[in-house]
Design a protein around this motif. Structure first.
Motif, PDB file in Angstrom:
ATOM      1  N   LEU A 154       0.829  -1.199   0.000  1.00 31.35           N
ATOM      2  CA  LEU A 154       0.000   0.000   0.000  1.00 31.35           C
ATOM      3  C   LEU A 154       0.868   1.255   0.000  1.00 31.35           C
ATOM      4  O   LEU A 154       0.617   2.184  -0.763  1.00 31.35           O
ATOM      5  N   SER A 155       1.881   1.266   0.827  1.00 30.15           N
ATOM      6  CA  SER A 155       2.744   2.453   0.895  1.00 30.15           C
ATOM      7  C   SER A 155       3.441   2.696  -0.447  1.00 30.15           C
ATOM      8  O   SER A 155       3.587   3.847  -0.863  1.00 30.15           O
ATOM      9  N   ASP A 156       3.841   1.627  -1.145  1.00 27.43           N
ATOM     10  CA  ASP A 156       4.446   1.780  -2.479  1.00 27.43           C
ATOM     11  C   ASP A 156       3.441   2.389  -3.462  1.00 27.43           C
ATOM     12  O   ASP A 156       3.784   3.269  -4.242  1.00 27.43           O
ATOM     13  N   LYS A 157       2.209   1.913  -3.418  1.00 26.82           N
ATOM     14  CA  LYS A 157       1.199   2.378  -4.368  1.00 26.82           C
ATOM     15  C   LYS A 157       0.815   3.845  -4.161  1.00 26.82           C
ATOM     16  O   LYS A 157       0.493   4.538  -5.114  1.00 26.82           O
ATOM     17  N   ILE A 158       0.820   4.291  -2.903  1.00 26.33           N
ATOM     18  CA  ILE A 158       0.398   5.667  -2.654  1.00 26.33           C
ATOM     19  C   ILE A 158       1.570   6.634  -2.503  1.00 26.33           C
ATOM     20  O   ILE A 158       1.363   7.836  -2.335  1.00 26.33           O
ATOM     21  N   GLY A 159       2.790   6.109  -2.560  1.00 25.30           N
ATOM     22  CA  GLY A 159       3.968   6.973  -2.498  1.00 25.30           C
ATOM     23  C   GLY A 159       4.257   7.532  -1.126  1.00 25.30           C
ATOM     24  O   GLY A 159       4.617   8.701  -0.987  1.00 25.30           O
ATOM     25  N   LEU A 160       4.090   6.704  -0.110  1.00 22.91           N
ATOM     26  CA  LEU A 160       4.326   7.117   1.267  1.00 22.91           C
ATOM     27  C   LEU A 160       5.146   6.022   1.939  1.00 22.91           C
ATOM     28  O   LEU A 160       4.994   4.839   1.607  1.00 22.91           O
ATOM     29  N   SER A 161       6.004   6.370   2.866  1.00 22.68           N
ATOM     30  CA  SER A 161       6.780   5.338   3.561  1.00 22.68           C
ATOM     31  C   SER A 161       5.856   4.519   4.465  1.00 22.68           C
ATOM     32  O   SER A 161       4.780   4.981   4.845  1.00 22.68           O
ATOM     33  N   PRO A 162       6.266   3.292   4.817  1.00 17.45           N
ATOM     34  CA  PRO A 162       5.380   2.384   5.558  1.00 17.45           C
ATOM     35  C   PRO A 162       4.857   2.907   6.890  1.00 17.45           C
ATOM     36  O   PRO A 162       3.684   2.721   7.203  1.00 17.45           O
ATOM     37  N   SER A 163       5.685   3.557   7.683  1.00 18.73           N
ATOM     38  CA  SER A 163       5.225   4.005   9.019  1.00 18.73           C
ATOM     39  C   SER A 163       4.093   5.024   8.936  1.00 18.73           C
ATOM     40  O   SER A 163       3.039   4.836   9.569  1.00 18.73           O
ATOM     41  N   PRO A 164       4.250   6.124   8.180  1.00 22.08           N
ATOM     42  CA  PRO A 164       3.118   7.058   8.088  1.00 22.08           C
ATOM     43  C   PRO A 164       1.907   6.454   7.374  1.00 22.08           C
ATOM     44  O   PRO A 164       0.761   6.803   7.677  1.00 22.08           O
ATOM     45  N   CYS A 165       2.155   5.529   6.452  1.00 18.21           N
ATOM     46  CA  CYS A 165       1.047   4.845   5.768  1.00 18.21           C
ATOM     47  C   CYS A 165       0.230   4.059   6.786  1.00 18.21           C
ATOM     48  O   CYS A 165      -1.001   4.156   6.808  1.00 18.21           O
ATOM     49  N   LEU A 166       0.900   3.320   7.643  1.00 13.81           N
ATOM     50  CA  LEU A 166       0.201   2.526   8.655  1.00 13.81           C
ATOM     51  C   LEU A 166      -0.533   3.425   9.648  1.00 13.81           C
ATOM     52  O   LEU A 166      -1.659   3.126  10.043  1.00 13.81           O
ATOM     53  N   ARG A 167       0.082   4.543  10.032  1.00 18.01           N
ATOM     54  CA  ARG A 167      -0.585   5.487  10.939  1.00 18.01           C
ATOM     55  C   ARG A 167      -1.878   6.009  10.322  1.00 18.01           C
ATOM     56  O   ARG A 167      -2.902   6.086  10.982  1.00 18.01           O
ATOM     57  N   ARG A 168      -1.793   6.377   9.036  1.00 17.66           N
ATOM     58  CA  ARG A 168      -2.995   6.885   8.350  1.00 17.66           C
ATOM     59  C   ARG A 168      -4.068   5.801   8.263  1.00 17.66           C
ATOM     60  O   ARG A 168      -5.251   6.071   8.460  1.00 17.66           O
ATOM     61  N   LEU A 169      -3.653   4.592   7.947  1.00 16.54           N
ATOM     62  CA  LEU A 169      -4.592   3.481   7.841  1.00 16.54           C
ATOM     63  C   LEU A 169      -5.295   3.256   9.181  1.00 16.54           C
ATOM     64  O   LEU A 169      -6.523   3.137   9.240  1.00 16.54           O
ATOM     65  N   LYS A 170      -4.534   3.214  10.242  1.00 20.26           N
ATOM     66  CA  LYS A 170      -5.112   3.002  11.572  1.00 20.26           C
ATOM     67  C   LYS A 170      -6.052   4.158  11.947  1.00 20.26           C
ATOM     68  O   LYS A 170      -7.087   3.934  12.584  1.00 20.26           O
ATOM     69  N   GLN A 171      -5.720   5.369  11.524  1.00 20.75           N
ATOM     70  CA  GLN A 171      -6.588   6.516  11.807  1.00 20.75           C
ATOM     71  C   GLN A 171      -7.903   6.413  11.026  1.00 20.75           C
ATOM     72  O   GLN A 171      -8.976   6.702  11.558  1.00 20.75           O
ATOM     73  N   LEU A 172      -7.830   5.985   9.762  1.00 19.39           N
ATOM     74  CA  LEU A 172      -9.046   5.799   8.959  1.00 19.39           C
ATOM     75  C   LEU A 172      -9.947   4.729   9.584  1.00 19.39           C
ATOM     76  O   LEU A 172     -11.170   4.850   9.582  1.00 19.39           O
ATOM     77  N   GLU A 173      -9.333   3.685  10.133  1.00 19.94           N
ATOM     78  CA  GLU A 173     -10.106   2.649  10.819  1.00 19.94           C
ATOM     79  C   GLU A 173     -10.711   3.212  12.110  1.00 19.94           C
ATOM     80  O   GLU A 173     -11.895   2.999  12.393  1.00 19.94           O
ATOM     81  N   ALA A 174      -9.916   3.916  12.892  1.00 16.17           N
ATOM     82  CA  ALA A 174     -10.396   4.473  14.167  1.00 16.17           C
ATOM     83  C   ALA A 174     -11.513   5.492  13.961  1.00 16.17           C
ATOM     84  O   ALA A 174     -12.447   5.572  14.759  1.00 16.17           O
ATOM     85  N   ASP A 175     -11.423   6.257  12.864  1.00 15.47           N
ATOM     86  CA  ASP A 175     -12.442   7.266  12.564  1.00 15.47           C
ATOM     87  C   ASP A 175     -13.722   6.661  11.979  1.00 15.47           C
ATOM     88  O   ASP A 175     -14.704   7.370  11.781  1.00 15.47           O
ATOM     89  N   GLY A 176     -13.699   5.374  11.673  1.00 15.72           N
ATOM     90  CA  GLY A 176     -14.876   4.729  11.108  1.00 15.72           C
ATOM     91  C   GLY A 176     -15.033   4.923   9.613  1.00 15.72           C
ATOM     92  O   GLY A 176     -16.077   4.596   9.049  1.00 15.72           O
ATOM     93  N   VAL A 177     -13.999   5.457   8.942  1.00 14.51           N
ATOM     94  CA  VAL A 177     -14.049   5.577   7.482  1.00 14.51           C
ATOM     95  C   VAL A 177     -13.939   4.173   6.881  1.00 14.51           C
ATOM     96  O   VAL A 177     -14.705   3.799   6.003  1.00 14.51           O
ATOM     97  N   ILE A 178     -12.993   3.386   7.371  1.00  7.99           N
ATOM     98  CA  ILE A 178     -12.893   1.968   7.010  1.00  7.99           C
ATOM     99  C   ILE A 178     -13.597   1.215   8.127  1.00  7.99           C
ATOM    100  O   ILE A 178     -13.181   1.260   9.284  1.00  7.99           O
ATOM    101  N   THR A 179     -14.680   0.537   7.757  1.00  2.88           N
ATOM    102  CA  THR A 179     -15.493  -0.119   8.785  1.00  2.88           C
ATOM    103  C   THR A 179     -15.166  -1.593   8.961  1.00  2.88           C
ATOM    104  O   THR A 179     -15.381  -2.154  10.036  1.00  2.88           O
TER     105      THR A 179
END
Length: 155
Positions: free
Chosen positions: A28-53
């Motif tokens: 995922l980080s390769d596809k969106i052009g972001l390093s793995p750590s910030p990519c994972l932080r964003r992913l976890k935030q999207l899950e916590a915010d209920g965007v990804i259910t």
């Protein structure tokens, strides 16, 4: 306007995950052009915010012998809160009901059902749907074949 503000990177991430929810964080980080750590932080935030259910596997109904898709419009004899609740709680328990919408117009609800065959559909109508208190009228249309079927939201 969305409840959660999404930037271009969040949107890109959601597009990619809707195409393949099983990809690794590294992919995922390769596809969106972001390093793995910030990519994972964003992913976890999207899950916590209920965007990804949730994450699911999409299964081909034909491979399971579920070849009949029916759209059923339901009218209730009364549209008060009690009857709406009774209906909604009942249909939520039926595995054949893939979607149920409270509607405006000439029907109170629209259901999308998937069943094995017409006999299974008849059994569903006779032994489940028509036995719900307050159901007064049903109108059914059968899908001949899907033309457009999407699971990914337009982001």
């Amino acid at each position: 306007m969305p409840e959660i503000p999404l930037d271009a990177v969040d949107r890109k991430m959601l597009v990619e995950l809707q195409l393949d929810g099983r990809m690794t964080n590294s992919q995922l980080s390769d596809k969106i052009g972001l390093s793995p750590s910030p990519c994972l932080r964003r992913l976890k935030q999207l899950e916590a915010d209920g965007v990804i259910t949730r994450y699911v596997a999409l299964v081909d109904p034909d491979q399971l012998g579920l070849g009949v898709t029916a759209f059923v419009r339901v009218r209730l004899d009364q549209q008060d809160d009690r009857h709406l609740t009774i209906f909604e709680e009942a249909v939520a328990q039926f595995p054949e009901v893939m979607e149920c919408y409270l509607m405006s117009g000439d029907a109170d609800y629209q259901l999308r059902l998937i069943v094995e065959n017409l006999k299974a559909f008849e059994n569903f109508l006779r032994h489940k749907l028509t036995r719900i208190e307050g159901v007064s009228q049903l109108t059914t249309s059968f899908a001949l074949r899907p033309v457009v079927y999407k699971t990914a939201l337009p982001i």
